[in-house]
Structures are given as C-alpha cells and as structure tokens.
Write a protein that holds these residues in place. Structure first.
Motif, PDB file in Angstrom:
ATOM      1  N   SER A   1      17.782 -18.411  -0.380  1.00  0.00           N
ATOM      2  CA  SER A   1      18.665 -17.309  -0.735  1.00  0.00           C
ATOM      3  C   SER A   1      18.328 -16.780  -2.129  1.00  0.00           C
ATOM      4  CB  SER A   1      20.121 -17.768  -0.681  1.00  0.00           C
ATOM      5  OG  SER A   1      20.991 -16.673  -0.852  1.00  0.00           O
ATOM      6  N   GLY A   2      18.239 -15.458  -2.255  1.00  0.00           N
ATOM      7  CA  GLY A   2      17.896 -14.826  -3.519  1.00  0.00           C
ATOM      8  C   GLY A   2      16.416 -14.482  -3.638  1.00  0.00           C
ATOM      9  N   MET A   3      15.587 -14.934  -2.688  1.00  0.00           N
ATOM     10  CA  MET A   3      14.157 -14.651  -2.757  1.00  0.00           C
ATOM     11  C   MET A   3      13.912 -13.153  -2.536  1.00  0.00           C
ATOM     12  SD  MET A   3      11.031 -16.326  -0.524  1.00  0.00           S
ATOM     13  CE  MET A   3      11.241 -17.957  -1.238  1.00  0.00           C
ATOM     14  N   GLN A   4      12.999 -12.582  -3.355  1.00  0.00           N
ATOM     15  CA  GLN A   4      12.677 -11.167  -3.246  1.00  0.00           C
ATOM     16  C   GLN A   4      11.369 -10.982  -2.470  1.00  0.00           C
ATOM     17  OE1 GLN A   4      12.852  -9.118  -7.015  1.00  0.00           O
ATOM     18  NE2 GLN A   4      14.919  -9.854  -7.467  1.00  0.00           N
ATOM     19  N   LEU A   5      11.346  -9.928  -1.638  1.00  0.00           N
ATOM     20  CA  LEU A   5      10.223  -9.695  -0.724  1.00  0.00           C
ATOM     21  C   LEU A   5       9.794  -8.237  -0.795  1.00  0.00           C
ATOM     22  CD1 LEU A   5      11.800 -11.444   2.410  1.00  0.00           C
ATOM     23  CD2 LEU A   5      10.241 -12.508   0.767  1.00  0.00           C
ATOM     24  N   LYS A   6       8.512  -7.980  -0.431  1.00  0.00           N
ATOM     25  CA  LYS A   6       7.999  -6.631  -0.234  1.00  0.00           C
ATOM     26  C   LYS A   6       7.198  -6.602   1.059  1.00  0.00           C
ATOM     27  CE  LYS A   6       7.429  -5.375  -5.141  1.00  0.00           C
ATOM     28  NZ  LYS A   6       6.425  -4.946  -6.165  1.00  0.00           N
ATOM     29  N   PHE A   7       7.221  -5.459   1.720  1.00  0.00           N
ATOM     30  CA  PHE A   7       6.468  -5.285   2.959  1.00  0.00           C
ATOM     31  C   PHE A   7       5.589  -4.041   2.814  1.00  0.00           C
ATOM     32  CE2 PHE A   7      10.525  -7.289   3.937  1.00  0.00           C
ATOM     33  CZ  PHE A   7      10.105  -8.448   4.571  1.00  0.00           C
ATOM     34  N   GLY A   8       4.263  -4.218   2.955  1.00  0.00           N
ATOM     35  CA  GLY A   8       3.333  -3.100   2.831  1.00  0.00           C
ATOM     36  C   GLY A   8       2.738  -3.041   1.445  1.00  0.00           C
ATOM     37  N   SER A   9       2.941  -1.959   0.736  1.00  0.00           N
ATOM     38  CA  SER A   9       2.363  -1.761  -0.583  1.00  0.00           C
ATOM     39  C   SER A   9       2.985  -2.703  -1.612  1.00  0.00           C
ATOM     40  CB  SER A   9       2.563  -0.315  -1.036  1.00  0.00           C
ATOM     41  OG  SER A   9       2.177  -0.155  -2.390  1.00  0.00           O
ATOM     42  N   ALA A  10       2.142  -3.191  -2.565  1.00  0.00           N
ATOM     43  CA  ALA A  10       2.639  -4.045  -3.637  1.00  0.00           C
ATOM     44  C   ALA A  10       3.585  -3.281  -4.558  1.00  0.00           C
ATOM     45  CB  ALA A  10       1.469  -4.610  -4.440  1.00  0.00           C
ATOM     46  N   LYS A  11       3.546  -1.949  -4.478  1.00  0.00           N
ATOM     47  CA  LYS A  11       4.425  -1.112  -5.289  1.00  0.00           C
ATOM     48  C   LYS A  11       5.616  -0.584  -4.478  1.00  0.00           C
ATOM     49  CE  LYS A  11       0.595   0.420  -8.234  1.00  0.00           C
ATOM     50  NZ  LYS A  11      -0.165   1.592  -8.757  1.00  0.00           N
TER      51      LYS A  11
END
Length: 525
Positions: free
Chosen positions: A504-514
């Motif tokens: 819980s609290g973990m941050q994620l991105k999908f696709g571009s690093a930006k």
C-alpha cells in the motif's frame, strides 16, 4: 513444469523488416531479455522457396516487396547434403529450420533458453517453451521445424523441450472439471472426397481401439466417442451444451477467413471460429482437434495475413484451453497416423503437449524428415493451462462443500489504483485479476500512446500461513517493451515483464517514464 515464454512483434516505428523478440515469462528472476533483429532478405527468400515446394496455397509475404528477393541466389550451406532420395527438399527443410533458430535465439534469448533448460533438467522434467507471435505475417512460418544445427532434433521433436504456440490476448479460463477418460465429440462435416459413414467408422475405431503398446493396460484411460454426421449448427450446439465432452474433434472441409475461418458442417451450412469458440467455452471442452485444411493458417488479402484470423488463434483467444490445427492440407493416411498416435498418448495420460510431440515423432518416423507431414500439426495452449486433459483417480480433486471451514481466513481487503494527477480517476481492483491497458476490453483503461493494448495485470492471491490465509497483491507486466514502472528508494524501476509484490502506498507508471503517476492503496478493514 518450468516454462519459458517468448514473444515476437514487428517494430512499427522503424523499417518494415525490424522485429523485437523478448522473454515474457522465465523460470528464474533474471531470465528476462530482449533484442531487436532484422528479418533478412535471405531468410525471406528461403521461406518463399519453402512455400513453393511444400504448401498448397498462395504464398504469404513477410517483407512488403519480393522484387529484391528474387534476384539473390539461394544459399543452403547451413544444411549439408544428406543421403535422402530428395536431398534438395531435406536441405531446404533444415536450412529454414536452422535460419529460424538463429533468428529467434540470439544473445539474451539464447542464454535464457539454455539456463531454463538446465533448470528443467535439474528438476528431472522437460521445459515447456511457448512462442507468442504478435505479427500476423509470421504465423504461417513453420516454427516447429526450428533446429540449432544440422543433425540435431527440431525443437518440436526435442526430448527435453515441449514446444507450443500461445497468445496473451486471451479470455480467462473457465473452471475446468477433472475427467477420468477421453469423452470425444466427433463431428464430420462436408467433404466431397470422403465417404462420411466409412470415415466416421474409421475414426471411431482409431480413437476407441488404439492399444497401449508397452504401457500397463490398467493405467490406460477409457474413451467414449459420440459421432455427428453433417449436423446443423443448432444440432451441434445442442449436443455440446450437454457438457459431456472434453475433446471436440472435427474432420471435414474448412477455409481460412476472418473470424477464425469457416467449417463446412454441410455444403450450405457453415460455422465460423468465433461462433464455435463461444459454445466450446460454455461446454467446458478442454481440447479442440481440427483435421480440416489450414486450421492453423491465417486468412490473407493480397498475400498479407489478416491478424488473429486462424481458427486455432481465435479459439485460444476466446478461452479454449488447447487447440490442435493443421498448418496446411494433410493427407488422409498421414492424418490417421497422427490421430492414432495422439489418441494413444492421451489415453496413456500424457499432457496434451507431450501427446502432440509423441504423435509428431510418429509422423517423422513413418513419412521421413524431408516430407512435410511431421511439420503440419500446430498446437496452441492457453497461457494459464497446464496441459492436463485427464487425470488418474489419485490425482483427482476432492471438492469440499461450501459450508465446510478450514482454518481462519482474513477478509478480502479493498484495494484501488488512484491517479495522482489533479482530478485523477480512482479504479477499484477486482478480487482476482485486474487488467490494465489502452483498449476498452481492460478493467482499467489508460488511453495513452505508450500504453500497450494489454499492458499489465494486478493479481490478488491468498497466501497461506499455517491455518491462516492472507490476501496479497502482485503486479505482472505484459507490455510490448517492458514499460511498467514502480518507485522505490533507488528511484523509478522498470518491471520488465516480471511479477512484483505490491504494498500500500506504492507508486506506479504505465507506458512513458514521464507519464501519469498512480498510487496503489489497500484500505484498512
């Protein structure tokens, strides 16, 4: 059984002959790799020559223009001359097999294969190697003939590898029942070349009367066959919905076409692949076997394959666990040899990919290496299916009544993904699998250019600790280029087609690093 899954896709933002090959699933954490490669003019020419010699349909092109190919002399130096009565066909078979091997297994991919094979050997089992072909123009290639060097076994005949094709763009598996024998629905459709009554009697005899050979007869599974001759679609659906069968076997005329091709139940009644897939799913059929022309061949327009158009592909994508189709037309005597060996292996309680390998070996023994018979069967396995068709009584599943209590179970926590952008969305996660991607068939839709159609999954599992069961969440990357990210103390890290535990609290991105930042949250109960 350890499994190594590879994928191939054409790189759309480069020249048309550039492809990416990567590891989707490996039996060890550092087994994931990727490399870019060019489908050379020389390899395209060998493929064209193969089609001219061994196929009965119009050639399919991989490169957009063949004008350059026709000007280059064929080099079969990869395959030394043999003592075969048809040395050129044998050398062509080997040359294409070796060329495909060297194109696929290069650099990190070869290293992953070798280590995965070693892991399987250390466990005294075989490695399950599954190939996902995401470019439709590569579907028709006979990947089953790949071999490392002349004189070595083709990959589909290997003693320590079980080879099959697969795709990750699939519907989830339905609940599969445990069967003690083969329950076969045998359907004979329209075919002007066959006397249907005689063909039905012959196939029933092959399926029912094959003997265990050296196997212990007491361990040989029973087989029941129900035959339908040129049924109407309504009659076929009605019989399947009795939910009595784990094998659907079709013999008759078929044609490649969009939506999974056409099966001619009679001269004027057809059923397409999507229609059949839906009823097979409802019926709980585990295995479809198609003795129809080009069941594993895609449809084509102007010598270019149509995506997801072969019957085998369509059935797997719609959740059928296993499909065996023919890459090209197969002669009656070759078909009978395959069916006999395949049914015997299944009744000996082999897994489906093991049974296909055994039947393919039988075709090689009878019809020789330089003939295409052994290359024709193509097996597709659903990525979540372990290949078991029937089990012994000892292996059967004991189901507990719903009212029974075993241990103490923690209540399922509520979890969600929350966008950290101003006014961002909040998506609640499912209790099983939550799919994330660009298209509308996902549970969480992120309509960004760099997000894949099926980009990632978040899985909720019950982890057992003694008598307790605690729910935990995991993130699995399926993106085309490994572009799923998570934040830790060392900054943003790529998941790269691995599975990681979520807190819980973990941050994620999908696709571009930006791209947009998402936060995984587990709500306290």
């Amino acid at each position: 059984m350890p499994s190594l899954n590879l994928a191939i896709a054409r790189l759309r933002n480069t020249s048309s002959d550039n492809f990416a090959i990567w590891v989707v699933k490996a039996p060890y954490p550092s087994g994931y790799g990727m490399h870019d490669c060019v489908f050379s003019v020389e390899l395209a020419q060998i493929w064209e020559e193969w089609q001219q010699m061994f196929t009965n349909h119009s050639p399919l092109n991989i490169l957009p223009s063949t004008s350059e190919i026709n000007t280059i002399p064929i080099d079969l130096s990869l395959a030394p001359p043999t003592q075969s009565t048809s040395p050129y066909s044998s050398r062509l078979m080997q040359s294409l097999g070796i060329s495909l091997w060297r194109w696929l297994f290069d650099k990190e991919i070869l290293s992953s294969l070798e280590r995965s094979r070693g892991i399987a050997m250390g466990q005294n089992t075989r490695l399950r190697l599954q190939l996902e072909i995401r470019d439709p123009d590569l579907i028709a290639l006979p990947w089953e003939i790949m071999q490392r060097e002349a004189g070595q076994s083709a990959i589909s005949l290997s003693q320590d590898i079980l080879f099959s094709r697969t795709t990750n763009e699939v519907e989830p598996l339905s609940e599969l029942r445990t069967d003690k024998g083969l329950n076969v629905l045998l359907v004979l459709g329209h075919n002007q070349k066959l006397q249907l009554d005689q063909e039905a009697a012959l196939l029933e005899k092959i399926l029912m009367d094959c003997t265990p050979g050296s196997s212990n007869a007491s361990g040989y599974a029973p087989c029941i066959v129900k035959t339908l001759l040129q049924p109407t679609p309504q009659e076929l659906i009605q019989e399947l919905e009795k939910k009595l069968y784990n094998v659907f076997f079709y013999a008759g005329h078929g044609l490649p076409a969009p939506d999974g091709g056409l099966l001619f139940l009679s001269a004027d009644m057809t059923l397409n692949g999507i229609e059949l897939a839906q009823v097979l799913n409802r019926a709980g059929v585990k295995l479809g076997v198609f003795n129809a022309c080009w069941g594993a061949q895609p449809a084509a327009i102007n010598h270019q394959a149509i995506p997801a158009s072969s019957l085998a592909e369509v059935l797997i994508r719609h959740g059928v666990p296993a499909v065996v189709g023919m890459r090209d037309e197969i002669a009656d005597e070759e078909s009978c040899s395959f069916i006999r060996a395949f049914a015997e292996a299944l009744r000996s309680r082999k897994r489906i990919d093991e049974a296909v390998a055994a039947a393919r070996q039988e075709l090689l023994t009878v019809y020789k290496f330089n003939q295409p018979a052994w290359t024709l069967p193509v097996l597709y396995l659903h990525p979540d299916f372990n290949g078991d068709l029937i089990k012994t009584v000892e292996e059967g599943i004991t189901e507990l009544p719903e009212s029974s209590i075993s241990g103490t179970f923690s209540p399922l926590p509520h979890a969600c993904l929350r966008s950290l952008s101003p006014g961002g969305q909040i998506w609640l996660l499912r209790s099983g699998v939550t799919r994330i991607g660009r298209t509308k068939d996902n549970d969480i839709i992120i309509p960004e250019t760099y997000v894949s159609k099926r980009h990632a999954e978040i899985l909720c599992r019950n982890n057992h600790n003694g008598t307790d069961s605690v729910s935990a969440y995991y993130l699995q990357d399926f993106s085309t280029y490994g572009t799923t990210w998570y934040l830790n103390s060392n900054g943003w890290q790529r998941v790269m087609r691995e599975e990681i535990s979520l807190t819980s609290g973990m941050q994620l991105k999908f696709g571009s690093a930006k791209g947009e930042i998402w936060e995984f949250i587990i709500e306290k109960i």
